[in-house]
Design a protein around this motif. Structure first.
Motif, PDB file in Angstrom:
ATOM      1  N   ASP A   1       0.802  -1.215   0.000  1.00 37.91           N
ATOM      2  CA  ASP A   1       0.000   0.000   0.000  1.00 37.91           C
ATOM      3  C   ASP A   1       0.840   1.274   0.000  1.00 37.91           C
ATOM      4  OD1 ASP A   1       0.950  -0.376   2.520  1.00 37.91           O
ATOM      5  OD2 ASP A   1      -0.958  -0.038   3.540  1.00 37.91           O
ATOM      6  N   GLY A   2       2.072   1.195  -0.458  1.00 40.98           N
ATOM      7  CA  GLY A   2       2.902   2.379  -0.560  1.00 40.98           C
ATOM      8  C   GLY A   2       2.416   3.300  -1.655  1.00 40.98           C
ATOM      9  N   SER A   3       3.086   4.414  -1.796  1.00 40.78           N
ATOM     10  CA  SER A   3       2.748   5.312  -2.892  1.00 40.78           C
ATOM     11  C   SER A   3       4.005   5.607  -3.696  1.00 40.78           C
ATOM     12  CB  SER A   3       2.107   6.602  -2.383  1.00 40.78           C
ATOM     13  OG  SER A   3       3.040   7.374  -1.677  1.00 40.78           O
ATOM     14  N   VAL A   4       3.785   5.940  -4.959  1.00 41.80           N
ATOM     15  CA  VAL A   4       4.872   6.254  -5.877  1.00 41.80           C
ATOM     16  C   VAL A   4       4.510   7.562  -6.561  1.00 41.80           C
ATOM     17  CG1 VAL A   4       6.094   5.530  -7.965  1.00 41.80           C
ATOM     18  CG2 VAL A   4       5.450   3.829  -6.249  1.00 41.80           C
ATOM     19  N   THR A   5       5.455   8.494  -6.618  1.00 38.66           N
ATOM     20  CA  THR A   5       5.229   9.761  -7.290  1.00 38.66           C
ATOM     21  C   THR A   5       6.051   9.801  -8.571  1.00 38.66           C
ATOM     22  OG1 THR A   5       4.833  10.884  -5.190  1.00 38.66           O
ATOM     23  CG2 THR A   5       5.376  12.278  -7.079  1.00 38.66           C
ATOM     24  N   LEU A   6       5.378  10.097  -9.678  1.00 38.59           N
ATOM     25  CA  LEU A   6       6.026  10.200 -10.981  1.00 38.59           C
ATOM     26  C   LEU A   6       6.059  11.660 -11.404  1.00 38.59           C
ATOM     27  CD1 LEU A   6       4.034   7.336 -12.767  1.00 38.59           C
ATOM     28  CD2 LEU A   6       6.232   7.141 -11.576  1.00 38.59           C
ATOM     29  N   ALA A   7       7.150  12.085 -11.987  1.00 36.62           N
ATOM     30  CA  ALA A   7       7.256  13.453 -12.499  1.00 36.62           C
ATOM     31  C   ALA A   7       6.917  13.456 -13.987  1.00 36.62           C
ATOM     32  CB  ALA A   7       8.663  13.993 -12.279  1.00 36.62           C
ATOM     33  N   GLN A   8       6.210  14.492 -14.398  1.00 37.46           N
ATOM     34  CA  GLN A   8       5.862  14.663 -15.805  1.00 37.46           C
ATOM     35  C   GLN A   8       7.139  14.959 -16.590  1.00 37.46           C
ATOM     36  OE1 GLN A   8       3.285  18.057 -16.293  1.00 37.46           O
ATOM     37  NE2 GLN A   8       2.015  16.933 -17.740  1.00 37.46           N
ATOM     38  N   ASP A   9       7.281  14.359 -17.785  1.00 37.60           N
ATOM     39  CA  ASP A   9       8.465  14.647 -18.594  1.00 37.60           C
ATOM     40  C   ASP A   9       8.225  15.900 -19.441  1.00 37.60           C
ATOM     41  OD1 ASP A   9       7.006  13.859 -20.863  1.00 37.60           O
ATOM     42  OD2 ASP A   9       8.043  11.951 -21.079  1.00 37.60           O
ATOM     43  N   LEU A  10       9.209  16.284 -20.229  1.00 35.15           N
ATOM     44  CA  LEU A  10       9.113  17.513 -21.014  1.00 35.15           C
ATOM     45  C   LEU A  10       7.994  17.470 -22.046  1.00 35.15           C
ATOM     46  CD1 LEU A  10      12.902  18.301 -21.514  1.00 35.15           C
ATOM     47  CD2 LEU A  10      11.294  19.385 -19.937  1.00 35.15           C
ATOM     48  N   SER A  11       7.589  16.272 -22.463  1.00 40.22           N
ATOM     49  CA  SER A  11       6.500  16.167 -23.440  1.00 40.22           C
ATOM     50  C   SER A  11       5.130  16.110 -22.757  1.00 40.22           C
ATOM     51  CB  SER A  11       6.696  14.935 -24.334  1.00 40.22           C
ATOM     52  OG  SER A  11       6.639  13.757 -23.553  1.00 40.22           O
ATOM     53  N   GLY A  12       5.113  16.170 -21.429  1.00 37.55           N
ATOM     54  CA  GLY A  12       3.849  16.165 -20.692  1.00 37.55           C
ATOM     55  C   GLY A  12       3.360  14.790 -20.303  1.00 37.55           C
ATOM     56  N   HIS A  13       4.166  13.764 -20.525  1.00 31.75           N
ATOM     57  CA  HIS A  13       3.765  12.392 -20.219  1.00 31.75           C
ATOM     58  C   HIS A  13       4.407  11.909 -18.933  1.00 31.75           C
ATOM     59  CE1 HIS A  13       1.859  12.231 -24.036  1.00 31.75           C
ATOM     60  NE2 HIS A  13       2.983  12.418 -24.686  1.00 31.75           N
ATOM     61  N   PHE A  14       3.843  10.835 -18.425  1.00 31.98           N
ATOM     62  CA  PHE A  14       4.395  10.184 -17.243  1.00 31.98           C
ATOM     63  C   PHE A  14       4.967   8.841 -17.673  1.00 31.98           C
ATOM     64  CE2 PHE A  14       1.152  13.044 -15.668  1.00 31.98           C
ATOM     65  CZ  PHE A  14       1.859  13.724 -14.691  1.00 31.98           C
ATOM     66  N   ARG A  15       6.237   8.668 -17.428  1.00 32.87           N
ATOM     67  CA  ARG A  15       6.918   7.413 -17.757  1.00 32.87           C
ATOM     68  C   ARG A  15       7.268   6.706 -16.457  1.00 32.87           C
ATOM     69  NH1 ARG A  15       7.771   7.651 -23.104  1.00 32.87           N
ATOM     70  NH2 ARG A  15       7.825   9.725 -23.994  1.00 32.87           N
ATOM     71  N   VAL A  16       7.253   5.400 -16.544  1.00 35.03           N
ATOM     72  CA  VAL A  16       7.513   4.601 -15.357  1.00 35.03           C
ATOM     73  C   VAL A  16       8.364   3.408 -15.771  1.00 35.03           C
ATOM     74  CG1 VAL A  16       5.379   3.253 -15.599  1.00 35.03           C
ATOM     75  CG2 VAL A  16       6.365   3.583 -13.340  1.00 35.03           C
ATOM     76  N   HIS A  17       9.111   2.881 -14.829  1.00 39.08           N
ATOM     77  CA  HIS A  17       9.984   1.736 -15.095  1.00 39.08           C
ATOM     78  C   HIS A  17       9.619   0.608 -14.127  1.00 39.08           C
ATOM     79  CE1 HIS A  17      12.154   5.120 -16.854  1.00 39.08           C
ATOM     80  NE2 HIS A  17      12.580   4.231 -17.712  1.00 39.08           N
ATOM     81  N   PRO A  18       8.490  -0.064 -14.384  1.00 39.10           N
ATOM     82  CA  PRO A  18       8.078  -1.133 -13.478  1.00 39.10           C
ATOM     83  C   PRO A  18       8.923  -2.389 -13.659  1.00 39.10           C
ATOM     84  CG  PRO A  18       6.615  -1.066 -15.348  1.00 39.10           C
ATOM     85  CD  PRO A  18       7.567   0.098 -15.495  1.00 39.10           C
ATOM     86  N   GLU A  19       8.944  -3.183 -12.622  1.00 39.21           N
ATOM     87  CA  GLU A  19       9.529  -4.515 -12.711  1.00 39.21           C
ATOM     88  C   GLU A  19       8.379  -5.450 -13.068  1.00 39.21           C
ATOM     89  OE1 GLU A  19      11.257  -7.629  -9.562  1.00 39.21           O
ATOM     90  OE2 GLU A  19      12.289  -5.689  -9.579  1.00 39.21           O
ATOM     91  N   VAL A  20       8.490  -6.073 -14.227  1.00 37.69           N
ATOM     92  CA  VAL A  20       7.437  -6.962 -14.726  1.00 37.69           C
ATOM     93  C   VAL A  20       8.053  -8.345 -14.892  1.00 37.69           C
ATOM     94  CG1 VAL A  20       5.721  -7.342 -16.533  1.00 37.69           C
ATOM     95  CG2 VAL A  20       6.426  -5.002 -15.968  1.00 37.69           C
ATOM     96  N   GLU A  21       7.515  -9.312 -14.171  1.00 37.13           N
ATOM     97  CA  GLU A  21       8.050 -10.677 -14.204  1.00 37.13           C
ATOM     98  C   GLU A  21       9.557 -10.673 -13.938  1.00 37.13           C
ATOM     99  OE1 GLU A  21       5.832 -12.720 -13.993  1.00 37.13           O
ATOM    100  OE2 GLU A  21       4.296 -12.591 -15.508  1.00 37.13           O
ATOM    101  N   GLY A  22      10.002  -9.775 -13.065  1.00 36.74           N
ATOM    102  CA  GLY A  22      11.409  -9.728 -12.686  1.00 36.74           C
ATOM    103  C   GLY A  22      12.299  -8.910 -13.603  1.00 36.74           C
ATOM    104  N   GLN A  23      11.762  -8.342 -14.681  1.00 33.02           N
ATOM    105  CA  GLN A  23      12.543  -7.527 -15.618  1.00 33.02           C
ATOM    106  C   GLN A  23      12.050  -6.078 -15.580  1.00 33.02           C
ATOM    107  OE1 GLN A  23      15.113  -8.743 -17.568  1.00 33.02           O
ATOM    108  NE2 GLN A  23      14.790 -10.600 -16.378  1.00 33.02           N
ATOM    109  N   VAL A  24      12.971  -5.139 -15.629  1.00 36.89           N
ATOM    110  CA  VAL A  24      12.591  -3.728 -15.635  1.00 36.89           C
ATOM    111  C   VAL A  24      12.288  -3.302 -17.069  1.00 36.89           C
ATOM    112  CG1 VAL A  24      13.352  -1.372 -15.130  1.00 36.89           C
ATOM    113  CG2 VAL A  24      13.969  -3.242 -13.583  1.00 36.89           C
ATOM    114  N   LEU A  25      11.094  -2.707 -17.256  1.00 39.04           N
ATOM    115  CA  LEU A  25      10.669  -2.219 -18.559  1.00 39.04           C
ATOM    116  C   LEU A  25      10.467  -0.711 -18.498  1.00 39.04           C
ATOM    117  CD1 LEU A  25       7.918  -4.801 -19.615  1.00 39.04           C
ATOM    118  CD2 LEU A  25      10.349  -4.813 -20.191  1.00 39.04           C
TER     119      LEU A  25
END
Length: 171
Positions: free
Chosen positions: A49-73
């Motif tokens: 139940d933690g929280s994660v804060t993402l910063a908007q990039d220069l193009s106005g989008h939010f990018r994230v690097h989740p770990e999916v099945e043990g690999q970072v995408l």
């Protein structure tokens, strides 16, 4: 770089113009009704139940690097995408090996209908937020530049909000 943005905008526009029936139909196929959005919901383990804060990039989008099945995408947050969507290359990296005959679903995009393969991801983690059994799609090579973190992940959170150039995800 603009191809995933145009694709996402096309999906959103198509959903708005058609009331979203095509994408929602794809999202409902073979899936139980959505779980309640609380930390105790199935698929959300205690302590996630933690929280994660993402910063908007220069193009106005939010990018994230989740770990999916043990690999970072690298993924683009897309609240207009009903499901998480993986490029075929990212799917291969996380062990989702789809064949041509797996592309049985059709999704509406700005460039017209695109075949897609339905998949379920065992685990996705962003910071302390961890979800299990996340429904997703894989698109054929060349149809998507960046994988999308869609509502099949986001709607299972306690909530998320966007304000002041930041997006807060609450697990």
């Amino acid at each position: 770089m603009t191809r995933p943005i145009l694709w996402a905008l096309g999906v959103l526009a198509g959903a708005v113009l058609t009331g979203g029936p095509v994408i929602e139909r794809v999202a409902r196929i073979g899936r139980a009704p959505a779980a309640a959005s609380s930390p105790a919901a199935p698929g959300i383990p205690p302590g996630s139940d933690g929280s994660v804060t993402l910063a908007q990039d220069l193009s106005g989008h939010f990018r994230v690097h989740p770990e999916v099945e043990g690999q970072v995408l690298r993924m683009l947050v897309d609240t207009g995408a009903t499901l998480c969507v993986f490029t075929r290359e990212d799917a291969g990296r996380i062990g989702l090996n789809v064949t041509e005959r797996d592309f049985t679903a059709q999704v509406a995009t700005a460039n017209g209908p695109v075949p897609a393969a339905r998949v379920r991801v065992r685990e996705m983690r962003i910071g302390e937020i961890r979800l299990r059994d996340v429904d997703a799609l894989v698109l054929p090579s060349g149809r998507l530049d960046t994988s999308l973190l869609g509502m099949s992940f986001l709607r299972r959170l306690r909530g998320f909000e966007v304000a002041g150039g930041k997006m807060i995800l609450r697990g």
